[in-house]
Write an enzyme that holds these catalytic residues in place. Structure first.
Site, PDB file in Angstrom:
ATOM      1  N   HIS A  17      53.158 -38.430  26.427  1.00 55.23           N
ATOM      2  CA  HIS A  17      52.422 -37.604  25.473  1.00 55.23           C
ATOM      3  C   HIS A  17      50.931 -37.738  25.780  1.00 55.23           C
ATOM      4  CE1 HIS A  17      50.447 -36.535  21.681  1.00 55.23           C
ATOM      5  NE2 HIS A  17      51.520 -35.828  21.405  1.00 55.23           N
ATOM      6  N   ASP A  19      48.177 -38.127  24.130  1.00 55.65           N
ATOM      7  CA  ASP A  19      47.477 -39.229  23.470  1.00 55.65           C
ATOM      8  C   ASP A  19      47.929 -40.580  23.997  1.00 55.65           C
ATOM      9  OD1 ASP A  19      46.075 -37.433  21.848  1.00 55.65           O
ATOM     10  OD2 ASP A  19      47.644 -37.438  20.319  1.00 55.65           O
ATOM     11  N   LYS A  20      49.221 -40.682  24.324  1.00 55.00           N
ATOM     12  CA  LYS A  20      49.732 -41.951  24.832  1.00 55.00           C
ATOM     13  C   LYS A  20      49.291 -42.215  26.273  1.00 55.00           C
ATOM     14  CE  LYS A  20      51.177 -43.878  21.466  1.00 55.00           C
ATOM     15  NZ  LYS A  20      50.454 -45.097  21.135  1.00 55.00           N
ATOM     16  N   GLU A  52      37.503 -45.890  25.278  1.00 55.07           N
ATOM     17  CA  GLU A  52      38.140 -44.658  24.820  1.00 55.07           C
ATOM     18  C   GLU A  52      38.404 -43.749  26.020  1.00 55.07           C
ATOM     19  OE1 GLU A  52      38.831 -44.712  21.722  1.00 55.07           O
ATOM     20  OE2 GLU A  52      37.446 -46.258  21.022  1.00 55.07           O
ATOM     21  N   GLU A  65      32.238 -49.452  25.806  1.00 55.38           N
ATOM     22  CA  GLU A  65      31.392 -50.610  26.038  1.00 55.38           C
ATOM     23  C   GLU A  65      32.241 -51.756  26.563  1.00 55.38           C
ATOM     24  OE1 GLU A  65      30.438 -47.728  23.573  1.00 55.38           O
ATOM     25  OE2 GLU A  65      31.522 -49.323  22.540  1.00 55.38           O
ATOM     26  N   LYS A 181      58.656 -35.911  22.347  1.00 54.97           N
ATOM     27  CA  LYS A 181      58.522 -36.377  20.962  1.00 54.97           C
ATOM     28  C   LYS A 181      59.910 -36.549  20.368  1.00 54.97           C
ATOM     29  CE  LYS A 181      54.122 -34.378  19.368  1.00 54.97           C
ATOM     30  NZ  LYS A 181      53.526 -33.556  18.283  1.00 54.97           N
ATOM     31  N   PHE A 246      59.799 -25.801  27.486  1.00 54.71           N
ATOM     32  CA  PHE A 246      58.761 -26.822  27.399  1.00 54.71           C
ATOM     33  C   PHE A 246      58.532 -27.354  28.815  1.00 54.71           C
ATOM     34  CE2 PHE A 246      57.633 -31.138  25.139  1.00 54.71           C
ATOM     35  CZ  PHE A 246      56.367 -31.110  25.700  1.00 54.71           C
ATOM     36  N   ALA A 255      45.170 -31.511  25.147  1.00 55.36           N
ATOM     37  CA  ALA A 255      44.260 -32.623  25.419  1.00 55.36           C
ATOM     38  C   ALA A 255      44.715 -33.884  24.693  1.00 55.36           C
ATOM     39  CB  ALA A 255      42.839 -32.259  24.986  1.00 55.36           C
ATOM     40  N   LYS A 281      41.003 -52.014  22.960  1.00 58.14           N
ATOM     41  CA  LYS A 281      40.158 -52.994  22.273  1.00 58.14           C
ATOM     42  C   LYS A 281      40.573 -54.417  22.622  1.00 58.14           C
ATOM     43  CE  LYS A 281      39.424 -49.881  18.352  1.00 58.14           C
ATOM     44  NZ  LYS A 281      39.651 -49.640  16.907  1.00 58.14           N
ATOM     45  N   ASP A 287      40.629 -54.730  14.144  1.00 50.94           N
ATOM     46  CA  ASP A 287      41.524 -53.580  14.046  1.00 50.94           C
ATOM     47  C   ASP A 287      42.839 -53.895  14.752  1.00 50.94           C
ATOM     48  OD1 ASP A 287      39.932 -51.843  12.612  1.00 50.94           O
ATOM     49  OD2 ASP A 287      39.067 -50.900  14.374  1.00 50.94           O
TER      50      ASP A 287
END
Length: 403
Positions: A17, A19-20, A52, A65, A181, A246, A255, A281, A287
């Site tokens: 995916h 985002d993944k 990111e 950073e 998904k 698909f 995106a 992170k 977080d």
């Protein structure tokens, strides 16, 4: 009073995916910096990463950073290499998104001195402060052997099994693509999962001639295998590629961005989420590390049979080491006093960022594997991965509470 008869739905997304893909790249960079620190002899506790990633058609942008041991002139090349290896491992070799040809921009710079001073020395000398303010939640329940909510755990397993089959070329699974998904609806009876009543699977396919019926024929055996002991109702409603074709998938189709699938990463909506993302992170960012600690504590509470269900909240302020609050909710299933348990949790585990990092041994290259199929409900690894899934606090908890 809690409801005992209801339907609950959770979704998952695959490693392919968009985002993944970004989560994976961001976490590969965390791992890269820890590996490089070990090679150079740098104290791993000094590594800092806030990375990111953005991905779109044949383009990857990496920003954030860092503090690391890599020579400044080599940072970009090493980061690019890590990103390409991640995309290759996921399986993208398509015209619109290919591990070899995608353009990669690396926009990483040194960590802010203002943030560093609060984290490195904390509000008091000789302490390590939290990397940011925030609230983090951990949850555990007896719905699965892994002490996870059944809907999200099953949704993860479906996609994980499909990915294994796709990469191994099992049956016709080789015709599927990396982007997918899943969504699972579970009927609860007496407050416990009884059966699956709805399944949604949307998966990219490389063969353009495949229909939705063809794709269902390919994926259904793997879906049933992934469901395990949770029955699939005879009347279960299936939606497999409900929109039809698909073929264009991954960042070429939509995106992607690091940190947009935080509910997928945790409990599928069955428990609260503080709002912070995990991937990209280092563990000074509470977080991530405090969410792992909260899950660890909640899982040990349930494993100790102090409750059937447990939710824990931890709260922090930037630059301050000790948590501002510890809150426990046993959802009317506990056999101990919640206020007493809140006190005991502080006693059995140091909940400062340094204490969490050391207790769970988090300053290691263990993060890339967390980026898909959930950060929780996974098996602890011999190399220290998923250390927050251990249940080694059970004896201490019982002893402290006189159980």
């Amino acid at each position: 009073m809690a409801r005992s008869e209801y339907l609950f739905t959770s979704e998952s997304v695959s490693e392919g995916h968009p985002d993944k893909v970004c989560d994976r790249i961001s976490d590969e960079i965390v791992d890269l910096l820890y590996r490089e620190a070990k090679k150079s002899g740098m104290d791993a506790s000094l590594v800092r990463v806030a990375c990111e990633t953005l991905a779109t058609t044949n383009r990857i942008v990496i920003a954030g950073e860092i503090r690391c041991s890599i020579e400044p002139g080599k940072v970009k090349s090493k980061v690019k290499s890590a990103a390409r290896k991640a995309v290759k491992a996921i399986g993208y070799e398509q015209d619109g998104f290919h591990w070899k040809t995608a353009k990669i921009d690396v926009l990483l710079h040194d960590q802010s001195a203002d943030i560093a001073q609060g984290v490195d020395t904390g509000a008091e000398k000789n302490t390590e402060g939290a990397g940011d303010q925030g609230i983090m939640f951990g949850h555990a329940c007896r719905e699965t052997p892994e002490l996870m909510p059944a809907p999200i755990f099953t949704a993860h397993k479906i996609l994980e099994r499909l990915a294994q089959a796709r990469k191994a070329g099992e049956g016709e699974a080789g015709k599927l693509g990396p982007d997918a998904k899943s969504q699972v609806t579970v009927r609860y009876e007496g407050g416990k999962p009884a059966e699956i009543v709805s399944i949604v699977v949307s998966t990219q396919h490389l063969d353009e001639t495949l229909t939705s019926a063809d794709v269902r024929r390919i994926v259904e055996p793997f879906v049933r295998e992934a469901a395990g002991e949770l029955p699939i109702a005879e009347s279960c409603v299936w939606h497999v590629n409900p929109t039809g074709k698909f073929v264009i998938g991954g960042p070429d189709g939509d995106a992607g961005l690091t940190g947009r699938k935080i509910i997928v990463d945790t409990y599928g909506g069955a428990a609260p989420h503080g709002g912070g993302a995990f991937s990209g992170k280092d563990p000074t960012k509470v977080d991530r590390s405090a969410a792992y600690a909260a899950r660890y504590l909640a899982k040990n509470v349930v494993a100790a049979r102090l409750a059937e269900r447990c939710t824990i909240q931890l709260a922090y302020a930037i630059g301050v080491a000790e948590p501002l609050s510890v809150y426990v909710d046993l959802h009317d299933t506990g056999v101990v006093d919640e206020a007493a348990l809140e006190t005991v949790l502080r006693e059995v585990m140091d909940l400062t960022p340094r204490g969490i990092r050391e207790h769970l041994a988090l300053t290691r290259p263990i993060y890339a594997r967390t980026s898909a199929y959930g950060h929780f409900g996974r098996k602890p690894g011999r190399d220290g991965g998923f250390s927050w899934e251990r249940i080694d606090l059970v004896p201490k908890l019982k002893a402290a509470l006189g159980r």
